[in-house]
Design an enzyme around this catalytic site. Structure first.
Site, PDB file in Angstrom:
ATOM      1  N   ARG A 133      -6.418   1.125 -12.554  1.00 23.15           N
ATOM      2  CA  ARG A 133      -5.734  -0.159 -12.294  1.00 23.15           C
ATOM      3  C   ARG A 133      -4.227  -0.014 -12.107  1.00 23.15           C
ATOM      4  NH1 ARG A 133      -9.136  -1.548 -16.502  1.00 23.15           N
ATOM      5  NH2 ARG A 133     -11.066  -2.461 -15.758  1.00 23.15           N
ATOM      6  N   LYS A 155       3.597  -1.829   1.118  1.00 23.67           N
ATOM      7  CA  LYS A 155       2.282  -2.018   1.745  1.00 23.67           C
ATOM      8  C   LYS A 155       1.545  -0.686   1.685  1.00 23.67           C
ATOM      9  CE  LYS A 155       3.090  -5.734   5.058  1.00 23.67           C
ATOM     10  NZ  LYS A 155       2.992  -6.118   6.483  1.00 23.67           N
ATOM     11  N   GLU A 197      11.323   2.228  15.589  1.00 20.75           N
ATOM     12  CA  GLU A 197      11.469   1.294  14.466  1.00 20.75           C
ATOM     13  C   GLU A 197      12.942   1.157  14.062  1.00 20.75           C
ATOM     14  OE1 GLU A 197       8.896  -0.459  13.581  1.00 20.75           O
ATOM     15  OE2 GLU A 197       7.097   0.747  13.973  1.00 20.75           O
ATOM     16  N   LYS A 239      15.271  -3.146   5.917  1.00 17.29           N
ATOM     17  CA  LYS A 239      13.886  -3.428   5.515  1.00 17.29           C
ATOM     18  C   LYS A 239      13.834  -3.899   4.062  1.00 17.29           C
ATOM     19  CE  LYS A 239       9.101  -2.275   5.519  1.00 17.29           C
ATOM     20  NZ  LYS A 239       7.991  -1.386   5.880  1.00 17.29           N
ATOM     21  N   GLU A 249       4.925 -11.227   2.497  1.00 14.77           N
ATOM     22  CA  GLU A 249       4.778 -11.821   3.811  1.00 14.77           C
ATOM     23  C   GLU A 249       4.270 -13.254   3.714  1.00 14.77           C
ATOM     24  OE1 GLU A 249       3.620  -8.662   6.475  1.00 14.77           O
ATOM     25  OE2 GLU A 249       2.880 -10.131   7.907  1.00 14.77           O
ATOM     26  N   ARG A 254       9.257 -11.769   6.698  1.00 23.87           N
ATOM     27  CA  ARG A 254       8.832 -10.375   6.882  1.00 23.87           C
ATOM     28  C   ARG A 254       8.202 -10.162   8.268  1.00 23.87           C
ATOM     29  NH1 ARG A 254       6.410  -6.192   2.269  1.00 23.87           N
ATOM     30  NH2 ARG A 254       6.253  -4.439   3.699  1.00 23.87           N
ATOM     31  N   ASN A 258       7.901  -7.356  12.920  1.00 24.29           N
ATOM     32  CA  ASN A 258       6.914  -7.066  13.956  1.00 24.29           C
ATOM     33  C   ASN A 258       7.470  -7.223  15.367  1.00 24.29           C
ATOM     34  OD1 ASN A 258       4.544  -6.249  12.570  1.00 24.29           O
ATOM     35  ND2 ASN A 258       4.333  -8.335  11.820  1.00 24.29           N
ATOM     36  N   HIS A 261       5.881  -5.546  18.304  1.00 26.84           N
ATOM     37  CA  HIS A 261       4.569  -5.100  17.834  1.00 26.84           C
ATOM     38  C   HIS A 261       3.399  -5.874  18.452  1.00 26.84           C
ATOM     39  CE1 HIS A 261       6.917  -2.759  15.052  1.00 26.84           C
ATOM     40  NE2 HIS A 261       5.838  -2.270  14.471  1.00 26.84           N
ATOM     41  N   HIS A 265       0.826  -3.539  19.891  1.00 30.72           N
ATOM     42  CA  HIS A 265      -0.565  -3.429  19.413  1.00 30.72           C
ATOM     43  C   HIS A 265      -1.548  -3.560  20.569  1.00 30.72           C
ATOM     44  CE1 HIS A 265       0.712  -4.606  15.088  1.00 30.72           C
ATOM     45  NE2 HIS A 265       0.595  -3.304  15.212  1.00 30.72           N
ATOM     46  N   HIS A 278       2.174   4.879  17.933  1.00 26.51           N
ATOM     47  CA  HIS A 278       2.576   3.522  17.559  1.00 26.51           C
ATOM     48  C   HIS A 278       4.021   3.234  17.991  1.00 26.51           C
ATOM     49  CE1 HIS A 278       3.023  -0.111  15.173  1.00 26.51           C
ATOM     50  NE2 HIS A 278       4.082   0.427  14.587  1.00 26.51           N
TER      51      HIS A 278
END
Ligand code: NAD
Ligand code: MG
Length: 373
Positions: A133, A155, A197, A239, A249, A254, A258, A261, A265, A278
């Site tokens: 945990r 993340k 980025e 960031k 988010e 946040r 993107n 993106h 994507h 990417h």
């Protein structure tokens, strides 16, 4: 005096900052020679038992030196070397981490150390979030993308066969140690993908940083330490500041990370994942988002041109692949940001000022016509 000269830790370029998240705050250390900096490692990597998780590409390069330094800092170290690649960011690899931790009788006080790019970082972070945990973990990112993006913000996760990053958790590390010396072995293509980025941070938040990038992109491409340390620091600051205000988010802030993106994507998915990196897709996606922002009457065309120029100078693609307008739209409709099927774009109101917005279809079609091969 002699010790000072020989000691890479005395490098004046090295720097650090703090991600401010109350009791979950943590430091980001950035500089050259950090994997050999015993004092810094002793200070930032808590606990006496360390489990390093890395892969077959990074292990031969840096595992021995990091292990030695941690040993010198008085820590017991075990390590697991996983196969390399995005396709390994899955449940089987995660289970290998748990098997390894169980077999070595690791406990709640074992600190996991992620040594590698974003794949290793995301997977190790998720393993740390769930083993018993939650055990402490430290990010030691070794790609530019990981040093400016994936190692910061908490993340973590793995891919599901039906979707990227679909299984995961928000789980913050105890520290991030970004040693820019590790970037010397990174393939050019990967370095350039990371630069996308970096450019993004300037475009969405900081026109001054964008200008600095225009002047210093060659130095970054030549991997000059001082320029890298500055660019990584500024990227992490931006960031970290966004994450501080919108950790999970939930406020929408946040989402501006993107930028580029949504189009990116679509390129990645439309060509099949792995065709373009990417960062390459994001580079081209930023050019497209800037074009769309100009069409909306928000962004002066000269800024759009500067974005295109910088993306191009970085060595990133600026012309998108032809997928067919219908397919483009279909691909963008499955983006995670969308609400009720309507495509949400991150657009610019000015250089350094991003907003999330919907657009009329004719504008989107015009952008696709302009930017696609
Ligand atoms: P990666 O981890 O696959 O690394 C790219 C390649 O470089 C790999 O082959 C790797 O083994 C190799 N490599 C790593 N360090 C090296 C070094 N110093 N020298 C030589 N080779 C080296 O890819 P990445 O671009 O670092 O990360 C991409 C991943 O990050 C994706 O899975 C993406 O989903 C994730 N990501 C996560 C976040 C987040 O917020 N958690 C943000 C962005 C991306
Ligand atoms: Mg990205």
């Amino acid at each position: 005096n002699r010790i000072r000269k020989d000691n890479p830790t005395m490098n004046s370029k090295n720097t650090h900052l703090k991600v401010d998240l109350g009791e979950r705050s943590y430091p980001i250390e950035i500089g050259t020679g950090l994997l050999k900096d015993v004092k810094l490692l002793a200070r930032t990597v808590q606990g006496n038992r360390i489990a390093i998780i890395t892969n077959t590409v990074v292990a031969p390069l840096y595992l021995e030196s990091l292990t030695r330094s941690l040993n010198e800092a008085g820590k017991q170290v075990i390590s697991l070397v996983l196969p390399d690649g995005e396709q390994e960011k899955n449940w089987e690899s995660l289970m290998k981490v748990f098997d390894f931790l169980m077999e070595h009788k690791c406990d709640r006080k074992t600190t996991l150390v992620a040594l590698g790019g974003g794949v290793i970082g995301d997977m190790t972070g998720y393993a740390a979030a769930s083993f018993m945990r939650g055990v402490p973990f430290v990010q030691v990112p070794t790609t530019l993308l990981a040093e400016v993006d994936s190692s910061v913000g908490g993340k973590t996760g793995i891919n599901h066969p039906l979707g990227k990053n679909m299984i995961g958790a928000f789980y913050q590390p105890e520290a991030v140690i970004a040693d820019t010396s590790t970037l010397n072995t990174l393939p050019d293509k990967e370095l350039i993908a990371g630069l996308a980025e970096v450019i993004k941070y300037g475009a969405i938040i900081d026109a001054g940083f964008f200008e600095w990038l225009e002047k210093n992109i060659e130095k970054l491409l030549n991997r000059e330490d001082e320029a890298l340390v500055y660019a990584i620091r500024r990227s992490c600051e931006i960031k970290a500041d966004i994450v501080r205000q919108d950790e999970r988010e939930s406020t929408g802030l946040r989402a501006i990370l993107n930028f580029g993106h949504t189009f990116g994507h679509a390129i990645e998915a439309g060509l099949g994942y792995g065709q373009w990196l990417h960062g390459e897709a994001v580079g081209c996606g930023m050019v497209m988002a800037a074009d769309l922002s100009a069409r909306m009457g928000w962004l002066d065309e000269s800024f759009g041109n500067r974005i295109r120029m910088l993306v191009k100078k970085a060595g990133l693609p600026v012309v998108a692949p032809a997928l067919g307008a219908e397919r483009w739209i279909e691909l963008m409709q499955v983006d995670k940001k969308n609400i009720g099927g309507e495509i949400q774009f991150v657009l610019l109101k000015a250089l350094g000022k991003a907003v999330v917005a919907k657009v009329p279809e004719d504008m989107l079609l015009a952008t696709l016509k302009e930017c696609v091969a």
